[in-house]
Design a protein around this motif. Structure first.
Motif, PDB file in Angstrom:
ATOM      1  N   GLN A  59       0.792  -1.231   0.097  1.00  0.00           N
ATOM      2  CA  GLN A  59      -0.132   0.022  -0.135  1.00  0.00           C
ATOM      3  C   GLN A  59       0.851   1.367  -0.110  1.00  0.00           C
ATOM      4  O   GLN A  59       0.597   2.214  -0.721  1.00  0.00           O
ATOM      5  N   LYS A  60       2.010   1.271   0.574  1.00  0.00           N
ATOM      6  CA  LYS A  60       2.851   2.450   0.725  1.00  0.00           C
ATOM      7  C   LYS A  60       3.568   2.728  -0.625  1.00  0.00           C
ATOM      8  O   LYS A  60       3.479   3.988  -1.064  1.00  0.00           O
ATOM      9  N   ILE A  63       0.627   4.285  -2.615  1.00  0.00           N
ATOM     10  CA  ILE A  63       0.689   5.890  -2.418  1.00  0.00           C
ATOM     11  C   ILE A  63       1.561   6.678  -3.063  1.00  0.00           C
ATOM     12  O   ILE A  63       1.186   7.646  -3.648  1.00  0.00           O
ATOM     13  N   ASP A  64       2.827   6.150  -3.241  1.00  0.00           N
ATOM     14  CA  ASP A  64       3.877   6.790  -4.045  1.00  0.00           C
ATOM     15  C   ASP A  64       3.547   6.898  -5.436  1.00  0.00           C
ATOM     16  O   ASP A  64       3.712   7.738  -5.841  1.00  0.00           O
ATOM     17  N   SER A  79       0.100  14.479  -6.790  1.00  0.00           N
ATOM     18  CA  SER A  79       0.687  15.076  -5.729  1.00  0.00           C
ATOM     19  C   SER A  79       0.458  16.785  -5.819  1.00  0.00           C
ATOM     20  O   SER A  79       0.254  17.365  -4.680  1.00  0.00           O
ATOM     21  N   GLU A  84      -2.210  15.052   0.857  1.00  0.00           N
ATOM     22  CA  GLU A  84      -1.536  13.597   1.230  1.00  0.00           C
ATOM     23  C   GLU A  84      -2.622  12.885   1.728  1.00  0.00           C
ATOM     24  O   GLU A  84      -2.570  11.699   1.618  1.00  0.00           O
ATOM     25  N   ILE A  87      -4.797  11.307  -1.034  1.00  0.00           N
ATOM     26  CA  ILE A  87      -3.998  10.285  -1.717  1.00  0.00           C
ATOM     27  C   ILE A  87      -4.020   8.930  -1.035  1.00  0.00           C
ATOM     28  O   ILE A  87      -4.289   7.948  -1.336  1.00  0.00           O
ATOM     29  N   GLU A  88      -3.699   9.128   0.245  1.00  0.00           N
ATOM     30  CA  GLU A  88      -3.953   8.035   1.303  1.00  0.00           C
ATOM     31  C   GLU A  88      -5.230   7.280   1.303  1.00  0.00           C
ATOM     32  O   GLU A  88      -5.329   6.124   1.455  1.00  0.00           O
ATOM     33  N   ALA A  91      -5.888   5.134  -1.864  1.00  0.00           N
ATOM     34  CA  ALA A  91      -5.028   3.955  -1.660  1.00  0.00           C
ATOM     35  C   ALA A  91      -5.578   2.809  -0.926  1.00  0.00           C
ATOM     36  O   ALA A  91      -5.733   2.053  -1.178  1.00  0.00           O
TER      37      ALA A  91
END
Ligand code: DHE
Length: 507
Positions: A59-60, A63-64, A79, A84, A87-88, A91
């Motif tokens: 998952q991280k 996010i990227d 972005s 943030e 975006i999270e 995800a």
């Protein structure tokens, strides 16, 4: 109470960021993601975003990807547009189970099947005059059309509508009469080049990777991302013959990285994306219909992208670093596997993100070399296919997507597809392994994907714009000959080169 707990744990996960309510996340998804990934996350131009298809991506890393985009894909960076927290929460959304489990079985396929023309309604002779071996199909992604192009006069013969978002090379029958297209959302279309008609269609999956046509012209195999399976179709009328779930040991299932035909082996070869295995599926039966039973070859690593030697006795492939963000990658670079023993023959040292699917081979100082562009760095790796050593790394002006040559041409062409020099194409001398010329067919506009005429005398380059073009070059003098307006011509495919598995073209 459950809702509160959810927000508390999500807030903890987000480290105190403002939490976007789920309805907002749905709205953000609809606004920014649904066009490419589908309203229900089942995929369209972009891949399906469901937990079962994201098992290799932590998952991280997701996010990227949402924040910064993804190299070698059409995925942009968000972005600047989203916070943030937004975006999270996106995800989180894509790792949540959908309300309804997506399924697409034989009954759905049959219900989708369309026969536009019966064989009895079609002529066995071409309805136009041209060298049938030197025709090109140009896929025009801009407005979802394809053009049949005369490879001698460079005059378009016919332009027709395709399904939405055709991806990968259309595949010809050996005689060059029929050509099959796969769209990202699972539609398979059969086109008759003699009659210039789409004759039949079927939706073989929800989110499809690519298709292959057997050398005997009897079978089409479709590799799907969703559902996790391979589908065999009767190549004559596209009726589904068999669904092969891509299941490994236990219950683990997998997307299909791609499926190709190995003509010398009378089999299809598919690599799985979430299980480190290559499957060989023979398509010849002593009597009746083949059973299409896969021979499973277990590997040390996943193969996302792969390529064969000319005799199809070896397969070489790589895992993509980001897809292995979950820690799956054990081997750095690439693998070479013997197709008969299933054993690893060598490891390849290939930095960055080589694009072996676009690899080509040629004779260099008495040995066969493989050259591959790189999706993440400006270089072409040239590898000796006997020792598997990299004999040269050719520096280019940016990462490239596609590479092409022709047995009768002294040059190999590679595009710069990403970055500030995306409008450039390098021409490499196959004898000196040096770049001899850098072309800039349309300054400021992405140029890419090259295909040669049957005799290797002309090379056709795409200008990747909605108001784009196919630019024809003399492949020896490297002078421009003609420019044909086309709508984002993504790829072009010459009948002779494809049906003869020409060493300079992708299979
Ligand atoms: Fe492709 C071929 C995978 C993104 C245009 N691409 C292929 C094939 C595979 C593949 C496995 C071989 C199939 C075949 O021909 O039977 N492509 C992938 C990816 O994994 C990747 C990086 C991410 C994804 O979105 O799936 C990807 N590809 C793209 C694009 O973004 C491109 C540039 C635009 C598009 O159509 O989406 C793109 N891919 C192409 C083209 C071919 C292709 C034009 C055929 C090349 C050929 O000459 O044979």
């Amino acid at each position: 109470m459950r809702v509160r707990l959810f927000f508390i744990s999500l807030a903890a996960f987000l480290g105190g960021h403002h939490v976007v309510a789920s309805a907002d996340t749905q709205a953000i998804y609809r606004e920014h993601c649904a066009e490419c990934h589908g309203k229900e996350r089942l995929g369209a131009m972009g891949p399906a975003l469901l937990p079962q298809n994201l098992s290799r991506l932590k998952q991280k890393f997701a996010i990227d990807v949402i924040a910064n985009g993804r190299v070698a894909t059409q995925m942009p960076a968000f972005s600047e547009k989203l916070t943030e927290a937004q975006i999270e929460s996106l995800a989180k959304l894509i790792y949540s189970e959908p309300k309804k489990t997506p399924s697409w079985g034989v009954r759905d396929m049959r219900a989708s099947q369309v026969t536009h023309f019966k064989a009895s309604e079609l002529s066995d002779q071409p309805i136009f005059e041209a060298d049938l071996q030197n025709l090109f199909i140009v896929v025009e992604l801009g407005d979802h059309h394809a053009t049949v192009l005369n490879g001698d006069t460079f005059e378009p013969i016919h332009r027709f509508k395709t399904r939405f978002a055709v991806h990968g090379g259309p595949k010809y029958t050996r005689d060059g009469r029929y050509v099959y297209f796969a769209s990202r959302d699972g539609w398979i279309s059969k086109f008759d080049l003699y009659n210039l008609k789409t004759v039949s269609e079927i939706r073989a999956g929800i989110n499809t990777r690519n298709l292959a046509v057997s050398y005997d012209g009897n079978w089409v195999m479709v590799g799907n991302y969703l559902p996790h399976n391979l589908v065999v179709l009767n190549a004559h009328d596209l009726t589904p013959v068999k669904v092969i779930p891509t299941r490994g040991d236990g219950d683990k299932t997998s997307r299909v990285s791609a499926v190709y035909t190995a003509p010398t082996r009378n089999s299809f070869v598919a690599a799985l994306k979430d299980i480190p295995e290559v499957w060989e599926i023979p398509y010849q039966a002593v009597k009746g219909i083949p059973d299409f039973e896969p021979r499973r070859i277990k590997l040390d690593d996943y193969l996302d992208d792969f390529f064969f030697n000319q005799s199809y006795s070896q397969v070489m492939g790589t895992a993509r670093p980001l897809d292995s963000g979950s820690g799956g990658a054990k081997v750095k670079g690439g693998l070479v596997i013997d197709m008969d023993t299933g054993k690893r023959v060598a490891e390849l040292t290939l930095p960055g993100m080589p694009h072996l699917g676009s690899g080509i081979t040629w004779d260099y100082q008495g040995k066969t070399v493989l050259a591959s562009p790189n999706l993440s760095s400006g270089e072409v790796s040239v590898i000796d296919m006997q020792t598997w050593e990299t004999i040269k790394t050719i520096k280019t002006e940016g990462p490239g997507f596609f590479m092409r040559s022709h047995e009768l041409s002294p040059y190999a062409w590679v595009d710069v597809f990403f970055g500030p020099n995306k409008d450039k194409i390098h021409v490499i001398d196959k004898t000196s392994l040096e770049i001899v010329k850098t072309l800039q067919p349309a300054p400021g506009k992405t140029s890419g994907h090259v295909e040669f005429t049957k005799d290797g005398r002309f090379a056709l380059v795409s200008i990747w714009e909605n108001e784009g073009a196919v630019v024809v070059y003399d492949a020896n003098t490297l002078e421009e000959i003609k420019r044909l307006p086309m709508s984002k011509p993504s790829g072009k495919y010459n009948v002779y080169n494809k049906t003869h598995y020409e060493e300079g073209t992708s299979h």
